[in-house]
Motif scaffolding. Structure first.
Motif, PDB file in Angstrom:
ATOM      1  N   SER A  25      39.919  48.191  -8.360  1.00 23.08           N
ATOM      2  CA  SER A  25      39.045  47.869  -7.224  1.00 23.08           C
ATOM      3  C   SER A  25      39.714  46.783  -6.383  1.00 23.08           C
ATOM      4  CB  SER A  25      37.692  47.363  -7.723  1.00 23.08           C
ATOM      5  OG  SER A  25      37.824  46.078  -8.295  1.00 23.08           O
ATOM      6  N   GLY A  65      33.249  52.511  -7.506  1.00 23.00           N
ATOM      7  CA  GLY A  65      33.936  53.762  -7.769  1.00 23.00           C
ATOM      8  C   GLY A  65      34.080  54.677  -6.561  1.00 23.00           C
ATOM      9  N   LYS A  95      33.031  59.886  -5.167  1.00 19.20           N
ATOM     10  CA  LYS A  95      32.802  58.945  -6.262  1.00 19.20           C
ATOM     11  C   LYS A  95      33.721  59.257  -7.442  1.00 19.20           C
ATOM     12  CE  LYS A  95      29.861  56.562  -9.195  1.00 19.20           C
ATOM     13  NZ  LYS A  95      29.091  55.347  -9.087  1.00 19.20           N
ATOM     14  N   ASP A  97      34.824  58.125 -11.531  1.00 16.68           N
ATOM     15  CA  ASP A  97      34.360  57.469 -12.758  1.00 16.68           C
ATOM     16  C   ASP A  97      35.297  56.303 -13.034  1.00 16.68           C
ATOM     17  OD1 ASP A  97      33.616  56.630 -15.232  1.00 16.68           O
ATOM     18  OD2 ASP A  97      33.599  58.616 -16.154  1.00 16.68           O
ATOM     19  N   ILE A  98      34.994  55.183 -12.384  1.00 13.06           N
ATOM     20  CA  ILE A  98      35.904  54.045 -12.467  1.00 13.06           C
ATOM     21  C   ILE A  98      35.995  53.460 -13.866  1.00 13.06           C
ATOM     22  CG2 ILE A  98      34.202  52.291 -11.821  1.00 13.06           C
ATOM     23  CD1 ILE A  98      36.473  50.990 -10.129  1.00 13.06           C
ATOM     24  N   LYS A  99      34.960  53.626 -14.636  1.00  7.68           N
ATOM     25  CA  LYS A  99      35.019  53.125 -16.013  1.00  7.68           C
ATOM     26  C   LYS A  99      36.101  53.843 -16.796  1.00  7.68           C
ATOM     27  CE  LYS A  99      30.618  51.155 -17.301  1.00  7.68           C
ATOM     28  NZ  LYS A  99      29.557  51.166 -18.315  1.00  7.68           N
ATOM     29  N   ARG A 102      39.814  53.053 -14.667  1.00  4.83           N
ATOM     30  CA  ARG A 102      40.257  51.723 -14.240  1.00  4.83           C
ATOM     31  C   ARG A 102      41.492  51.223 -15.003  1.00  4.83           C
ATOM     32  NH1 ARG A 102      37.704  47.343 -11.694  1.00  4.83           N
ATOM     33  NH2 ARG A 102      35.589  48.062 -12.100  1.00  4.83           N
TER      34      ARG A 102
END
Length: 130
Positions: A25, A65, A95, A97-99, A102
Motif C-alpha cells: 500500500s 486493496g 479490489k 485480496d491485499i491480505k 501483501r
DNA sequence: ATAATGACATGTT
DNA sequence: TAACATGCCATTA
C-alpha cells in the motif's frame, strides 16, 4: 531533470523491492522509507515516475486493496492487467485480496532503505499483524 | 515565507 | 457497506 529529494529516491528504491506477484500500500511504502504518514506523497512520486526506470508502479495500491490510480498515462485497467499477468486475482470493482498478496518487507530490505534497527522492529511488527 | 494540492489512511456517520 | 470528515506532509506555486 532536477536532483531528486532523498524522499523521492527512497520511494523509488522501496517500490523496486516489492517482488513480482506481491503488492504494497502507499502508506506501507511511506513507512518503509521512514515517513509513515506520507502516503499521499508516495502517490505523487509514482504519478511522476511511473513508467520510468523500471519502477513497478502497478504493485502499489491503497490499504483497502483497491486500485486507485489517477494518471492519464496509466489507466486502472492497465494496472489490473499488469497485476493479473503476475498471477494476482482482481475482482470487477478493482479490489485485490491485499491480505493474501501483501509484501511483508524483510529486515534486509529495510536496511537497504537506511532505517535504524529500532524503527525496523517497529514497522515489522506493524505489518506482520495485518 | 505562506498557502494550496493530492496515485492516501483512518475514524465516524 | 458507503459516504463524509479530518489529519498528513513533500512539492509546487
Amino acid at each position: 531533470m532536477a536532483t531528486q529529494s532523498i524522499f523521492t529516491s527512497k520511494v523509488l528504491k522501496a517500490v523496486k523491492l516489492i517482488p513480482k506477484g506481491k503488492v504494497a500500500s502507499y502508506g506501507q511504502v511511506a513507512s518503509m522509507v521512514g515517513v509513515p504518514r506520507a502516503a499521499r506523497q508516495v502517490g505523487r512520486v509514482l504519478y511522476e515516475h511511473g513508467g520510468k526506470n523500471k519502477i513497478p508502479w502497478w504493485r502499489v495500491i491503497n490499504n483497502n486493496g483497491y486500485i486507485v490510480i489517477k494518471n492519464p498515462e496509466h489507466s486502472p485497467n492497465e494496472q489490473k492487467e499488469l497485476l493479473e499477468a503476475e498471477g494476482i486475482k482482481i475482482n470487477k470493482k478493482l479490489k485485490i485480496d491485499i491480505k493474501k498478496y501483501r509484501y511483508i518487507p524483510t529486515k534486509k530490505d529495510l536496511k537497504i532503505l537506511e532505517n535504524d534497527d529500532l524503527y525496523i522492529q517497529l514497522i515489522l511488527r506493524k505489518f506482520k499483524n495485518l
